[in-house]
Every structure is written in C-alpha cells, then in structure tokens.
Write a protein that holds these residues in place. Structure first.
Motif, PDB file in Angstrom:
ATOM      1  N   GLY A  60     -38.647  22.613  -0.522  1.00  0.00           N
ATOM      2  CA  GLY A  60     -37.485  23.444  -0.918  1.00  0.00           C
ATOM      3  C   GLY A  60     -37.594  23.353  -2.483  1.00  0.00           C
ATOM      4  O   GLY A  60     -37.359  24.332  -3.038  1.00  0.00           O
ATOM      5  N   GLN A  61     -37.864  22.329  -3.179  1.00  0.00           N
ATOM      6  CA  GLN A  61     -37.686  22.063  -4.750  1.00  0.00           C
ATOM      7  C   GLN A  61     -38.885  22.903  -5.217  1.00  0.00           C
ATOM      8  O   GLN A  61     -38.877  23.508  -6.183  1.00  0.00           O
ATOM      9  CB  GLN A  61     -37.916  20.711  -5.189  1.00  0.00           C
ATOM     10  CG  GLN A  61     -37.765  20.419  -6.452  1.00  0.00           C
ATOM     11  CD  GLN A  61     -37.691  19.158  -6.942  1.00  0.00           C
ATOM     12  OE1 GLN A  61     -37.494  18.131  -6.084  1.00  0.00           O
ATOM     13  NE2 GLN A  61     -38.088  18.656  -8.042  1.00  0.00           N
ATOM     14  N   SER A 103     -38.162  26.715  -5.123  1.00  0.00           N
ATOM     15  CA  SER A 103     -37.138  26.934  -6.129  1.00  0.00           C
ATOM     16  C   SER A 103     -37.916  26.902  -7.575  1.00  0.00           C
ATOM     17  O   SER A 103     -37.542  27.769  -8.244  1.00  0.00           O
ATOM     18  CB  SER A 103     -35.814  26.157  -6.243  1.00  0.00           C
ATOM     19  OG  SER A 103     -35.521  26.091  -4.757  1.00  0.00           O
ATOM     20  N   ASN A 104     -38.646  26.055  -7.893  1.00  0.00           N
ATOM     21  CA  ASN A 104     -39.177  25.867  -9.014  1.00  0.00           C
ATOM     22  C   ASN A 104     -40.179  27.211  -9.339  1.00  0.00           C
ATOM     23  O   ASN A 104     -40.271  27.590 -10.529  1.00  0.00           O
ATOM     24  CB  ASN A 104     -40.066  24.732  -9.229  1.00  0.00           C
ATOM     25  CG  ASN A 104     -38.971  23.349  -9.219  1.00  0.00           C
ATOM     26  OD1 ASN A 104     -38.140  23.689  -9.362  1.00  0.00           O
ATOM     27  ND2 ASN A 104     -39.435  22.253  -8.985  1.00  0.00           N
ATOM     28  N   GLN A 110     -39.884  30.280  -8.121  1.00  0.00           N
ATOM     29  CA  GLN A 110     -39.058  31.731  -8.273  1.00  0.00           C
ATOM     30  C   GLN A 110     -38.547  31.810  -9.473  1.00  0.00           C
ATOM     31  O   GLN A 110     -38.360  31.125 -10.437  1.00  0.00           O
ATOM     32  CB  GLN A 110     -37.999  31.488  -7.260  1.00  0.00           C
ATOM     33  CG  GLN A 110     -38.454  31.321  -5.800  1.00  0.00           C
ATOM     34  CD  GLN A 110     -37.262  31.470  -4.742  1.00  0.00           C
ATOM     35  OE1 GLN A 110     -36.054  31.060  -5.224  1.00  0.00           O
ATOM     36  NE2 GLN A 110     -37.399  31.650  -3.515  1.00  0.00           N
ATOM     37  N   SER A 112     -26.093  34.377   1.064  1.00  0.00           N
ATOM     38  CA  SER A 112     -27.358  34.002   0.912  1.00  0.00           C
ATOM     39  C   SER A 112     -28.522  34.826   1.012  1.00  0.00           C
ATOM     40  O   SER A 112     -29.380  34.630   0.838  1.00  0.00           O
ATOM     41  CB  SER A 112     -27.610  32.563   1.526  1.00  0.00           C
ATOM     42  OG  SER A 112     -27.201  32.931   3.011  1.00  0.00           O
TER      43      SER A 112
END
Length: 207
Positions: free
Chosen positions: A200-201, A204-205, A207, A18
């Motif tokens: 977190g979402q 992620s979106n 990136q 990770s």
C-alpha cells in the motif's frame, strides 16, 4: 445477493469519497464493467473483425479495408490525446461515422460495423477524456497468468483456495511493477524483518 452486494459496495465507496463518479472504466464490453463512465477497448473492437471467417475475395477485401480503417482511426485518436482540439475531434467523429456506416459486400462485417457505431459513445470516450487509455491490455496482462493456470488446472476447490490464489497473484504482480523481487518480499515477511515497505505504501509513493 450479488446485485445487492455490488450496490452496497458502490454506495460505500461513493459515500466515503474514495472513488470519483467521473472515473472511466475501460473494458472489453463485458456487462459487469458498464458502471460509472464506461469506455471500450479498441483492441477488442478490432478482434471481432479479425474473427470473421472469409470464404471469397470480396470478403477478404472488405475485411482488409475495415482493418485499415479501424487502425487509422486508432492512430488518429493517439494523436488527439497529445493535442486535443475541437476541429480534430470533429474530423475523427466524421471519419468514424463514415467507417461504420459504409456498406461493404460482406453482410456479417456490416453488422459488426453497425454494432461499433451503436457503441460510439464508449469507443470515442477519449474525445471527451483524452487522459484515458484506448485499450485495457495492461489489465488483461495482469490476469493472463491466472487465466492460463485456470485453463490447465481448473478452478480452486474452496473459497480459501481462491482467496489464497488471488492474494498471492496480486502481491506478485504488484511487486514486479515496483521492481521488487517477489521471492525477496516473501522472505522479508516470513522472517519478520519487514525491511521492504508494505504494498500500500509503495503504491501511494508511486502516485
């Protein structure tokens, strides 16, 4: 205990793939950040020169020269990031060496220049990794609010208080970066509407 805990955390994130060993961490030369690939912040490097106490004209001239040199190299590195090539890299490396090896008439400044040269690998990391930033001001800005509150109010009384402070500071900064009202985010969660995506979402979106 702290050393063992840090070693366990680093081993865990590496084993689970990770976190890349090639990740570059840009810091102000604080020892705890000297892990993986390490680069130094140019703003902090120049700060040592700005902090010098000047008592005569020769020292003033020497420090003014040093400031001009360090910012000239900094802007060359910015240009290099846009167009990295071998010739440009050699030019910057030679200029950095000349700057650090020059003996001025201010001995304390000479010691700082020698320290910069000793840290040349970290300061010139961008020549190998043009994608990395030259400073860590964004990170510094993220924790500035917390530092100001600590100076005014002191530290927290308990681990729960520290965890609460750090959690809400992180949520607030993350919401701001994603152009979300932190107040609206809190109301959304406290009312259990959950119409705003989790942090977190959002990350992620983006990136």
């Amino acid at each position: 205990i702290q050393t063992s805990t840090e070693a366990g955390l680093i081993g865990c994130i590496l084993k689970n793939n990770s976190f890349s060993r090639n990740t570059v961490i840009v810091s102000d030369d604080a020892g705890q950040f000297n892990i993986f690939q390490h680069a130094l912040c140019w703003f902090h490097a120049e700060r040592k020169i700005k902090e010098l106490i000047l008592s005569n004209e020769l020292q003033i001239q020497a420090v003014d020269w040093a400031k001009d040199q360090i910012w000239n190299i900094y802007h060359l590195l910015l240009d290099y990031k846009k167009n990295p090539n071998k010739e440009f890299r050699k030019k910057i490396t030679d200029k950095f060496r000349f700057f650090c090896k020059t003996k001025t008439k201010y001995q304390t400044l000479n010691l700082i220049l020698q320290r910069l040269y000793n840290n040349r690998k970290e300061l010139l990391m961008v020549l190998k990794r043009p994608e990395i930033p030259l400073h860590n001001n964004l990170s510094e800005r993220d924790i500035r609010e917390y530092v100001k509150r600590r100076k005014i109010s002191g530290s927290t009384r308990s681990d729960d208080g520290r965890l609460c402070r750090d959690t809400f500071a992180s949520l607030k900064k993350t919401a701001k970066k994603h152009k979300i009202s932190f107040w609206d985010y809190l109301i959304d969660r406290l009312s259990y509407k959950n119409q705003i995506p989790c942090m977190g979402q959002l990350i992620s979106n983006a990136q």
